[in-house]
Write a protein that holds these residues in place. Structure first.
Motif, PDB file in Angstrom:
ATOM      1  N   ARG A 192     -23.852  19.700  -2.496  1.00  0.00           N
ATOM      2  CA  ARG A 192     -24.940  19.183  -3.327  1.00  0.00           C
ATOM      3  C   ARG A 192     -25.865  18.251  -2.551  1.00  0.00           C
ATOM      4  N   TYR A 193     -25.290  17.317  -1.803  1.00  0.00           N
ATOM      5  CA  TYR A 193     -26.100  16.343  -1.079  1.00  0.00           C
ATOM      6  C   TYR A 193     -25.559  16.175   0.337  1.00  0.00           C
ATOM      7  N   LEU A 194     -26.438  15.714   1.233  1.00  0.00           N
ATOM      8  CA  LEU A 194     -26.075  15.592   2.637  1.00  0.00           C
ATOM      9  C   LEU A 194     -25.990  14.137   3.093  1.00  0.00           C
ATOM     10  N   GLY A 195     -25.088  13.915   4.051  1.00  0.00           N
ATOM     11  CA  GLY A 195     -24.928  12.588   4.617  1.00  0.00           C
ATOM     12  C   GLY A 195     -24.674  12.640   6.104  1.00  0.00           C
ATOM     13  N   LEU A 196     -24.896  11.519   6.765  1.00  0.00           N
ATOM     14  CA  LEU A 196     -24.598  11.348   8.188  1.00  0.00           C
ATOM     15  C   LEU A 196     -23.646  10.167   8.322  1.00  0.00           C
ATOM     16  N   SER A 197     -23.008  10.072   9.483  1.00  0.00           N
ATOM     17  CA  SER A 197     -22.139   8.927   9.740  1.00  0.00           C
ATOM     18  C   SER A 197     -22.334   8.433  11.162  1.00  0.00           C
ATOM     19  N   GLU A 198     -22.504   7.134  11.294  1.00  0.00           N
ATOM     20  CA  GLU A 198     -22.666   6.473  12.592  1.00  0.00           C
ATOM     21  C   GLU A 198     -23.825   7.076  13.405  1.00  0.00           C
ATOM     22  N   VAL A 205     -35.807  17.125   8.160  1.00  0.00           N
ATOM     23  CA  VAL A 205     -35.340  18.484   7.884  1.00  0.00           C
ATOM     24  C   VAL A 205     -34.886  18.637   6.440  1.00  0.00           C
ATOM     25  N   HIS A 206     -34.136  17.661   5.952  1.00  0.00           N
ATOM     26  CA  HIS A 206     -33.609  17.706   4.585  1.00  0.00           C
ATOM     27  C   HIS A 206     -33.286  16.287   4.144  1.00  0.00           C
ATOM     28  N   PRO A 207     -33.508  15.948   2.870  1.00  0.00           N
ATOM     29  CA  PRO A 207     -33.207  14.595   2.402  1.00  0.00           C
ATOM     30  C   PRO A 207     -31.754  14.199   2.685  1.00  0.00           C
ATOM     31  N   ILE A 208     -31.573  13.018   3.231  1.00  0.00           N
ATOM     32  CA  ILE A 208     -30.248  12.469   3.494  1.00  0.00           C
ATOM     33  C   ILE A 208     -29.948  11.455   2.383  1.00  0.00           C
ATOM     34  N   ALA A 209     -28.859  11.669   1.689  1.00  0.00           N
ATOM     35  CA  ALA A 209     -28.530  10.802   0.551  1.00  0.00           C
ATOM     36  C   ALA A 209     -27.775   9.549   0.964  1.00  0.00           C
ATOM     37  N   ALA A 210     -26.945   9.685   2.013  1.00  0.00           N
ATOM     38  CA  ALA A 210     -26.112   8.550   2.401  1.00  0.00           C
ATOM     39  C   ALA A 210     -25.878   8.521   3.902  1.00  0.00           C
ATOM     40  N   LEU A 211     -25.780   7.323   4.416  1.00  0.00           N
ATOM     41  CA  LEU A 211     -25.359   7.099   5.793  1.00  0.00           C
ATOM     42  C   LEU A 211     -24.079   6.285   5.724  1.00  0.00           C
ATOM     43  N   GLN A 212     -23.011   6.835   6.290  1.00  0.00           N
ATOM     44  CA  GLN A 212     -21.742   6.097   6.292  1.00  0.00           C
ATOM     45  C   GLN A 212     -21.538   5.450   7.653  1.00  0.00           C
ATOM     46  N   ASN A 213     -21.539   4.137   7.668  1.00  0.00           N
ATOM     47  CA  ASN A 213     -21.339   3.363   8.894  1.00  0.00           C
ATOM     48  C   ASN A 213     -20.322   2.269   8.642  1.00  0.00           C
ATOM     49  N   GLU A 214     -19.672   1.823   9.704  1.00  0.00           N
ATOM     50  CA  GLU A 214     -18.790   0.669   9.554  1.00  0.00           C
ATOM     51  C   GLU A 214     -19.662  -0.554   9.263  1.00  0.00           C
ATOM     52  N   TYR A 215     -19.257  -1.320   8.242  1.00  0.00           N
ATOM     53  CA  TYR A 215     -20.012  -2.519   7.862  1.00  0.00           C
ATOM     54  C   TYR A 215     -19.049  -3.454   7.149  1.00  0.00           C
ATOM     55  N   SER A 216     -18.937  -4.658   7.664  1.00  0.00           N
ATOM     56  CA  SER A 216     -18.028  -5.635   7.078  1.00  0.00           C
ATOM     57  C   SER A 216     -18.410  -7.017   7.579  1.00  0.00           C
ATOM     58  N   LEU A 266     -36.207   4.750   3.909  1.00  0.00           N
ATOM     59  CA  LEU A 266     -36.107   6.163   3.532  1.00  0.00           C
ATOM     60  C   LEU A 266     -35.373   6.403   2.213  1.00  0.00           C
ATOM     61  N   GLY A 267     -34.860   5.335   1.600  1.00  0.00           N
ATOM     62  CA  GLY A 267     -34.168   5.486   0.321  1.00  0.00           C
ATOM     63  C   GLY A 267     -32.788   6.099   0.453  1.00  0.00           C
ATOM     64  N   ILE A 268     -32.076   5.727   1.521  1.00  0.00           N
ATOM     65  CA  ILE A 268     -30.737   6.250   1.798  1.00  0.00           C
ATOM     66  C   ILE A 268     -29.702   5.168   1.509  1.00  0.00           C
ATOM     67  N   THR A 269     -28.649   5.528   0.784  1.00  0.00           N
ATOM     68  CA  THR A 269     -27.574   4.573   0.503  1.00  0.00           C
ATOM     69  C   THR A 269     -26.738   4.348   1.760  1.00  0.00           C
ATOM     70  N   LEU A 270     -26.358   3.099   1.999  1.00  0.00           N
ATOM     71  CA  LEU A 270     -25.480   2.765   3.117  1.00  0.00           C
ATOM     72  C   LEU A 270     -24.056   2.675   2.566  1.00  0.00           C
ATOM     73  N   VAL A 271     -23.223   3.632   2.928  1.00  0.00           N
ATOM     74  CA  VAL A 271     -21.821   3.631   2.521  1.00  0.00           C
ATOM     75  C   VAL A 271     -21.021   2.917   3.604  1.00  0.00           C
ATOM     76  N   ALA A 272     -20.420   1.804   3.248  1.00  0.00           N
ATOM     77  CA  ALA A 272     -19.747   0.947   4.224  1.00  0.00           C
ATOM     78  C   ALA A 272     -18.268   1.305   4.329  1.00  0.00           C
ATOM     79  N   TYR A 273     -17.895   1.891   5.481  1.00  0.00           N
ATOM     80  CA  TYR A 273     -16.467   2.164   5.672  1.00  0.00           C
ATOM     81  C   TYR A 273     -15.816   1.015   6.438  1.00  0.00           C
ATOM     82  N   SER A 274     -14.504   0.923   6.331  1.00  0.00           N
ATOM     83  CA  SER A 274     -13.750  -0.213   6.883  1.00  0.00           C
ATOM     84  C   SER A 274     -14.369  -1.540   6.447  1.00  0.00           C
TER      85      SER A 274
END
Length: 330
Positions: free
Chosen positions: A151-157, A169-180, A197-205
């Protein structure tokens, strides 16, 4: 539970998600994983309103996706499901990254099969392949969207340059990066780009791989199979210095009547409505503690006080080994 919008998709996801990696991978050997408790944790997550679940095909070489399938079988409609592709294992157990269009389509089919679902809500490229133009990777991912498999695309790091190329190329919904509290690299330029760009930052770790929970006071208590034993921040000298920072944070948390883990998550949530932390846990008691952080409201003075603690206590050690760091910000 509070909810936040995922990028420009209009989808509502829990303000605190659930990182599922530790149920099957990285923090121990197979003997350290308790499937019954993990399944109970997943069930409780839904009861607590945590609908944003994060996994990847590399976690336990597919075992984590298979684990989640046991809950998804009857509760698929309650979960906003994210998984990732790209890491491949060699015979010696080491990994390398493959972001080629051919492989990612194979990886998607394999994930759908293990998860036993028809569609993946959010599909991430786990890293950026520096041998494949990011436009080619994202272009192939976009084809999966057209096919109804994703359904939606994301990138990480990903680096700022890669994020921009992908978005073209295509809307990116989320970027998952380490953030703490211990890892704030994204604040230099990445966060400004995702916000533009209106992309959510998904914070892992978001709990510093357990460092900012206050639960790890001695690395000798970690399993020999726990990958944290090889991370710079957990090495002798660095670890003790980092514990001093945690102790200072704990003192502030006590004045608020919360745990240092809850402080860590509430601080991230206070950084903006576009931040969604995904703390990982495989135990119900920690899940409940993490979920409660969504209701904590920090004032500007609280955030400033926490930032002051961090300025007075330097984080010791890099977040990854030098080899792993070569795979980030590409």
């Amino acid at each position: 539970m509070q909810y936040r919008k995922l990028g420009k998709t209009g989808e509502s996801i829990s303000a605190i998600g659930l990182g599922c990696m530790g149920m099957s991978f990285a923090y121990g050997s197979s003997q350290d994983f308790n499937e019954q408790e993990s399944l109970a944790t997943l069930e409780l997550a839904l009861d607590l309103g945590i609908n944003f679940w994060d996994t990847a095909d590399m976690y336990g070489q597919g075992a984590n996706e298979t684990l989640l399938s046991k809950i998804l079988a009857t509760k698929r409609d309650k979960v906003f499901l994210a998984t990732k592709f790209g890491f491949k294992f060699r015979e010696d157990g080491s990994t390398y990254f493959d972001g080629s269009p051919k492989y990612l389509k194979q990886a998607c089919e394999a994930s759908l099969k293990r998860l036993k679902v028809d569609v993946i809500d959010l599909y991430y490229s786990h890293r950026i392949d520096d041998t494949v133009p990011v436009e080619d990777t994202v272009g192939a991912m976009a084809e999966l969207v057209k096919e109804g498999k994703v359904r939606y695309l994301g990138l990480s790091e990903a680096s700022v340059a890669s994020i921009r190329k992908a978005q073209a190329v295509h809307p990116i919904a989320a970027l998952q990066n380490e953030y703490s509290l211990f890892t704030r690299d994204v604040e230099s330029s990445v966060l400004a780009t995702t916000r533009e760009l209106g992309i959510t930052l998904v914070a892992y770790s978001p709990l510093g791989r357990g460092l900012t929970t206050g639960a790890i006071t001695n690395t000798s208590n970690l399993s020999d199979a726990d990958f944290r034993k090889g991370l710079p921040r957990f090495q002798a000298g660095n670890f003790e210095q980092n514990l001093q920072t945690v102790t200072a944070l704990e003192a502030f948390a006590k004045t608020k009547g919360i745990t240092v883990a809850q402080l860590s998550l509430a601080w991230l949530l206070a950084q903006g409505e576009d931040i969604v932390p995904i703390p990982g846990t495989k135990r119900r008691k920690y899940l409940q503690e993490n979920a409660a952080a969504a209701a904590i409201q920090f004032s500007a003075a609280d955030v400033a006080a926490i930032d002051q603690i961090l300025q007075e206590n330097t984080v010791a050690g890099l977040r990854y080994s030098e080899g792993a760091l070569k795979l980030v910000n590409r």
